[in-house]
Design a protein around this motif. Sequence first.
Motif, PDB file in Angstrom:
ATOM      1  N   ALA A   1      50.828  31.873 -37.955  1.00  0.00           N
ATOM      2  CA  ALA A   1      50.329  31.693 -39.317  1.00  0.00           C
ATOM      3  C   ALA A   1      50.361  30.206 -39.652  1.00  0.00           C
ATOM      4  O   ALA A   1      51.064  29.427 -39.006  1.00  0.00           O
ATOM      5  CB  ALA A   1      51.182  32.489 -40.305  1.00  0.00           C
ATOM      6  N   SER A   2      49.630  29.822 -40.670  1.00  0.00           N
ATOM      7  CA  SER A   2      49.534  28.403 -41.017  1.00  0.00           C
ATOM      8  C   SER A   2      50.725  27.895 -41.824  1.00  0.00           C
ATOM      9  O   SER A   2      50.756  26.731 -42.228  1.00  0.00           O
ATOM     10  CB  SER A   2      48.232  28.121 -41.754  1.00  0.00           C
ATOM     11  OG  SER A   2      48.124  28.957 -42.879  1.00  0.00           O
ATOM     12  N   SER A   3      51.728  28.745 -42.047  1.00  0.00           N
ATOM     13  CA  SER A   3      52.973  28.301 -42.685  1.00  0.00           C
ATOM     14  C   SER A   3      54.102  29.201 -42.196  1.00  0.00           C
ATOM     15  O   SER A   3      53.866  30.286 -41.673  1.00  0.00           O
ATOM     16  CB  SER A   3      52.858  28.358 -44.215  1.00  0.00           C
ATOM     17  OG  SER A   3      52.702  29.700 -44.632  1.00  0.00           O
ATOM     18  N   GLY A   4      55.323  28.710 -42.359  1.00  0.00           N
ATOM     19  CA  GLY A   4      56.477  29.520 -41.973  1.00  0.00           C
ATOM     20  C   GLY A   4      57.583  28.691 -41.346  1.00  0.00           C
ATOM     21  O   GLY A   4      57.467  27.474 -41.148  1.00  0.00           O
ATOM     22  N   HIS A   5      58.676  29.372 -41.026  1.00  0.00           N
ATOM     23  CA  HIS A   5      59.886  28.732 -40.508  1.00  0.00           C
ATOM     24  C   HIS A   5      59.624  27.980 -39.199  1.00  0.00           C
ATOM     25  O   HIS A   5      60.106  26.864 -39.001  1.00  0.00           O
ATOM     26  CB  HIS A   5      60.978  29.793 -40.324  1.00  0.00           C
ATOM     27  CG  HIS A   5      62.312  29.237 -39.996  1.00  0.00           C
ATOM     28  ND1 HIS A   5      62.952  28.329 -40.791  1.00  0.00           N
ATOM     29  CD2 HIS A   5      63.128  29.455 -38.929  1.00  0.00           C
ATOM     30  CE1 HIS A   5      64.118  28.004 -40.249  1.00  0.00           C
ATOM     31  NE2 HIS A   5      64.239  28.671 -39.112  1.00  0.00           N
ATOM     32  N   LYS A   6      58.842  28.582 -38.306  1.00  0.00           N
ATOM     33  CA  LYS A   6      58.536  27.962 -37.013  1.00  0.00           C
ATOM     34  C   LYS A   6      57.904  26.591 -37.223  1.00  0.00           C
ATOM     35  O   LYS A   6      58.312  25.596 -36.609  1.00  0.00           O
ATOM     36  CB  LYS A   6      57.611  28.891 -36.233  1.00  0.00           C
ATOM     37  CG  LYS A   6      57.245  28.423 -34.870  1.00  0.00           C
ATOM     38  CD  LYS A   6      56.285  29.341 -34.127  1.00  0.00           C
ATOM     39  CE  LYS A   6      56.257  30.775 -34.386  1.00  0.00           C
ATOM     40  NZ  LYS A   6      55.448  31.466 -35.260  1.00  0.00           N
ATOM     41  N   LEU A   7      56.914  26.515 -38.092  1.00  0.00           N
ATOM     42  CA  LEU A   7      56.229  25.246 -38.336  1.00  0.00           C
ATOM     43  C   LEU A   7      57.135  24.240 -39.039  1.00  0.00           C
ATOM     44  O   LEU A   7      57.072  23.037 -38.752  1.00  0.00           O
ATOM     45  CB  LEU A   7      54.957  25.473 -39.146  1.00  0.00           C
ATOM     46  CG  LEU A   7      53.848  26.230 -38.426  1.00  0.00           C
ATOM     47  CD1 LEU A   7      52.660  26.449 -39.337  1.00  0.00           C
ATOM     48  CD2 LEU A   7      53.434  25.525 -37.150  1.00  0.00           C
TER      49      LEU A   7
ATOM     50  N   ARG B   1      52.813  20.324 -30.235  1.00  0.00           N
ATOM     51  CA  ARG B   1      52.044  19.713 -31.321  1.00  0.00           C
ATOM     52  C   ARG B   1      51.198  20.786 -31.972  1.00  0.00           C
ATOM     53  O   ARG B   1      50.758  21.741 -31.332  1.00  0.00           O
ATOM     54  CB  ARG B   1      51.214  18.541 -30.836  1.00  0.00           C
ATOM     55  CG  ARG B   1      50.046  18.861 -29.989  1.00  0.00           C
ATOM     56  CD  ARG B   1      49.325  17.583 -29.522  1.00  0.00           C
ATOM     57  NE  ARG B   1      48.181  17.941 -28.720  1.00  0.00           N
ATOM     58  CZ  ARG B   1      46.934  17.926 -29.146  1.00  0.00           C
ATOM     59  NH1 ARG B   1      46.649  17.572 -30.381  1.00  0.00           N
ATOM     60  NH2 ARG B   1      45.946  18.276 -28.347  1.00  0.00           N
ATOM     61  N   ILE B   2      51.006  20.612 -33.255  1.00  0.00           N
ATOM     62  CA  ILE B   2      50.149  21.497 -34.026  1.00  0.00           C
ATOM     63  C   ILE B   2      48.726  20.980 -33.862  1.00  0.00           C
ATOM     64  O   ILE B   2      48.456  19.807 -34.138  1.00  0.00           O
ATOM     65  CB  ILE B   2      50.572  21.509 -35.508  1.00  0.00           C
ATOM     66  CG1 ILE B   2      52.026  21.987 -35.640  1.00  0.00           C
ATOM     67  CG2 ILE B   2      49.627  22.365 -36.334  1.00  0.00           C
ATOM     68  CD1 ILE B   2      52.660  21.720 -36.985  1.00  0.00           C
ATOM     69  N   LEU B   3      47.851  21.820 -33.364  1.00  0.00           N
ATOM     70  CA  LEU B   3      46.466  21.383 -33.156  1.00  0.00           C
ATOM     71  C   LEU B   3      45.772  21.249 -34.501  1.00  0.00           C
ATOM     72  O   LEU B   3      45.730  22.196 -35.290  1.00  0.00           O
ATOM     73  CB  LEU B   3      45.721  22.369 -32.255  1.00  0.00           C
ATOM     74  CG  LEU B   3      46.273  22.537 -30.842  1.00  0.00           C
ATOM     75  CD1 LEU B   3      45.409  23.503 -30.043  1.00  0.00           C
ATOM     76  CD2 LEU B   3      46.394  21.207 -30.124  1.00  0.00           C
ATOM     77  N   GLU B   4      45.240  20.078 -34.754  1.00  0.00           N
ATOM     78  CA  GLU B   4      44.556  19.793 -36.009  1.00  0.00           C
ATOM     79  C   GLU B   4      43.044  19.767 -35.818  1.00  0.00           C
ATOM     80  O   GLU B   4      42.292  20.104 -36.715  1.00  0.00           O
ATOM     81  CB  GLU B   4      45.022  18.437 -36.574  1.00  0.00           C
ATOM     82  CG  GLU B   4      46.524  18.294 -36.746  1.00  0.00           C
ATOM     83  CD  GLU B   4      47.091  19.060 -37.927  1.00  0.00           C
ATOM     84  OE1 GLU B   4      46.305  19.519 -38.782  1.00  0.00           O
ATOM     85  OE2 GLU B   4      48.322  19.199 -37.989  1.00  0.00           O
TER      86      GLU B   4
ATOM     87  N   GLY C   1      43.182  30.851 -41.735  1.00  0.00           N
ATOM     88  CA  GLY C   1      44.624  31.082 -41.830  1.00  0.00           C
ATOM     89  C   GLY C   1      45.353  30.971 -40.509  1.00  0.00           C
ATOM     90  O   GLY C   1      46.520  31.335 -40.401  1.00  0.00           O
ATOM     91  N   LEU C   2      44.664  30.443 -39.522  1.00  0.00           N
ATOM     92  CA  LEU C   2      45.216  30.398 -38.175  1.00  0.00           C
ATOM     93  C   LEU C   2      45.744  29.007 -37.849  1.00  0.00           C
ATOM     94  O   LEU C   2      45.156  28.002 -38.220  1.00  0.00           O
ATOM     95  CB  LEU C   2      44.112  30.757 -37.176  1.00  0.00           C
ATOM     96  CG  LEU C   2      44.477  30.821 -35.706  1.00  0.00           C
ATOM     97  CD1 LEU C   2      45.392  32.006 -35.442  1.00  0.00           C
ATOM     98  CD2 LEU C   2      43.210  30.948 -34.882  1.00  0.00           C
ATOM     99  N   CYS C   3      46.852  28.977 -37.137  1.00  0.00           N
ATOM    100  CA  CYS C   3      47.410  27.730 -36.641  1.00  0.00           C
ATOM    101  C   CYS C   3      47.596  27.881 -35.132  1.00  0.00           C
ATOM    102  O   CYS C   3      48.054  28.923 -34.668  1.00  0.00           O
ATOM    103  CB  CYS C   3      48.753  27.460 -37.318  1.00  0.00           C
ATOM    104  SG  CYS C   3      49.533  25.935 -36.793  1.00  0.00           S
ATOM    105  N   MET C   4      47.204  26.862 -34.392  1.00  0.00           N
ATOM    106  CA  MET C   4      47.379  26.874 -32.939  1.00  0.00           C
ATOM    107  C   MET C   4      48.364  25.789 -32.548  1.00  0.00           C
ATOM    108  O   MET C   4      48.295  24.664 -33.044  1.00  0.00           O
ATOM    109  CB  MET C   4      46.044  26.646 -32.224  1.00  0.00           C
ATOM    110  CG  MET C   4      45.053  27.787 -32.343  1.00  0.00           C
ATOM    111  SD  MET C   4      45.639  29.375 -31.700  1.00  0.00           S
ATOM    112  CE  MET C   4      45.869  29.020 -29.973  1.00  0.00           C
TER     113      MET C   4
END
Length: 167
Positions: free
Chosen positions: A59-65, A103-106, A141-144
């Motif tokens: 998800a695009s937010s949360g503890h992991k991020l 890294r969070i892919l932007e 709403g997706l985060c890679m």
Amino acid sequence: MFHDMRRKAQALSPEESIQILTEGSSGVLALAAQPQEEYPYAVPLSYVYGDGKIWFHCASSGHKLELLRQNPRASFCVIGKDQIMPEEYTTYYRSVIAFGNIRILENEQEMLRAIERLMVKYAPEDDAAHRSSIIRKSLGGLCMLELEIERLTGKEAIELTRARSER
């Protein structure tokens, strides 16, 4: 930073370790807790491996991020074999641990390539047009995430090592 494997005879070759990563269906991502956190954070995830990297979606937010933004270092463990041997009070296992930075892919193109790889892994029979429509619907709403592997170690149970040497 990295410790040497204590039982070197049980180490898997780089090729065997990559095979486990390639064929595995899930693994556990471990993140370093910050000083204010009392515990490390580990979470099971689907993934895809290729070119020395591992990709995950979330998800695009949360503890992991939140944790990754504070500390991008992580490890990812995949179990390739897990055979319980009750008569021997042991498990015949093969597993790998990948260490690296996430890294969070932007960049949208990078995200699209990563999610496409993931979808092909888990739904290889699906057609490209259907995958594309699903991606378009969920991209907002997706985060890679991308883990670039700095070190990869693989290990197997001593019984499996012995069986190999007897062949």
